[in-house]
Write an enzyme that holds these catalytic residues in place. Sequence first.
Site, PDB file in Angstrom:
ATOM      1  N   SER A 156       0.828  -1.196   0.000  1.00 32.00           N
ATOM      2  CA  SER A 156       0.000   0.000   0.000  1.00 32.00           C
ATOM      3  C   SER A 156       0.871   1.258   0.000  1.00 32.00           C
ATOM      4  O   SER A 156       1.643   1.483  -0.927  1.00 32.00           O
ATOM      5  CB  SER A 156      -0.965  -0.066   1.185  1.00 32.00           C
ATOM      6  OG  SER A 156      -2.033   0.810   1.029  1.00 32.00           O
ATOM      7  N   ASP A 186      -9.890  -4.866  -4.683  1.00 32.15           N
ATOM      8  CA  ASP A 186      -9.398  -3.799  -3.809  1.00 32.15           C
ATOM      9  C   ASP A 186     -10.284  -2.573  -3.923  1.00 32.15           C
ATOM     10  O   ASP A 186     -10.404  -1.961  -4.983  1.00 32.15           O
ATOM     11  CB  ASP A 186      -7.963  -3.446  -4.217  1.00 32.15           C
ATOM     12  CG  ASP A 186      -7.241  -2.600  -3.171  1.00 32.15           C
ATOM     13  OD1 ASP A 186      -7.914  -1.883  -2.413  1.00 32.15           O
ATOM     14  OD2 ASP A 186      -5.996  -2.663  -3.131  1.00 32.15           O
ATOM     15  N   HIS A 206      -7.826  -5.485  -0.458  1.00 29.74           N
ATOM     16  CA  HIS A 206      -6.606  -4.701  -0.255  1.00 29.74           C
ATOM     17  C   HIS A 206      -5.594  -5.377   0.659  1.00 29.74           C
ATOM     18  O   HIS A 206      -4.388  -5.240   0.463  1.00 29.74           O
ATOM     19  CB  HIS A 206      -6.993  -3.329   0.324  1.00 29.74           C
ATOM     20  CG  HIS A 206      -5.843  -2.378   0.432  1.00 29.74           C
ATOM     21  ND1 HIS A 206      -5.167  -1.903  -0.662  1.00 29.74           N
ATOM     22  CD2 HIS A 206      -5.253  -1.801   1.524  1.00 29.74           C
ATOM     23  CE1 HIS A 206      -4.211  -1.073  -0.275  1.00 29.74           C
ATOM     24  NE2 HIS A 206      -4.238  -1.005   1.043  1.00 29.74           N
TER      25      HIS A 206
END
Length: 316
Positions: free
Chosen positions: A119, A214, A244
């Site tokens: 991320s 996601d 995610h």
Amino acid sequence: MTDPAPESVTVQRDIPFQEADGETLTLDLYDSPAASGPKPVAVLVRGGAFAFGDKGEFARHALDLAADGFLVVEPQYRLAPEWTFPAALVDVKAAIEWARSEGEGYGADTDRIVGVGHSAGANLVVLAALTADEPGFEPELYPGASSHLSAAVGYAGVYDFRSLDAATGEGERFHRQYLGGGPDDEPAAYDLASPVAQADTDAPPILLLHGTEDETVPPSQSELLADALGPMTDVVHEPVPADHGFPFHGAHYDDVYERTVEFLRGVAAGPDAADATDSVGDTGGPGGDLPDPTDRIDDSGPAGGRDPDRRDGPGF
């Protein structure tokens, strides 16, 4: 402090590596005494929207990578809104340069340092790879040390802030804290902090994994970066049928881990990979066969009770 961990991996916690305006940042170092060196180094960088969390979230990966012959570093980095771009990037580079400066004392091959991030951490790792040794982004503590990475792996990363800004609602624009404002306020930060805008022919090989479901960071972020890097370097872009937090989900962990190690062996283990395998023996090692995942660590997670199905908090 040195803690015992599964599979004879030792964990040295809270090693200072970066000083910034009176703040001391620390890292955790994972190593397997059973694996002989020189060992490639893996720098693991967590997510958290550039504003949340702390080192330790990649602990399960760190334990497994160390058992498989890597020397593993997981650093802290400064957080928004107190610290804006490029503070976190400078801190990640400081961790790379610490490994290059101090790693030989731990049996590291300092010519083989790779980065893995999730991320926001994927943004930092990939951006570090694309801006190696650029003076404006380098820490001051390790003069002469390079921030070069041999390879980078990004899980569900943020790679184009302008596109992300356009795709998210006002309440989801956590990245504006990190960049210091919106795209009209901070256009230079939006470009300099976006790997898509920094792609060049000096980029090392990069693996991009992104969940097809996601809803936090659009899968198009990885598509954009793969398209930008494709003509310039070896880039592998693969979807994962997940959301995610897929790198930390028990259902996907083993597959993602093995894809990652296979990639790193191929591009970063270097010509000595076969020798590393012979020297490591049954513990596994870069270039050798992975032990079965159940031989490394079970689904209860690493020491300290961290949940392998952890999901990020707000943002990315």
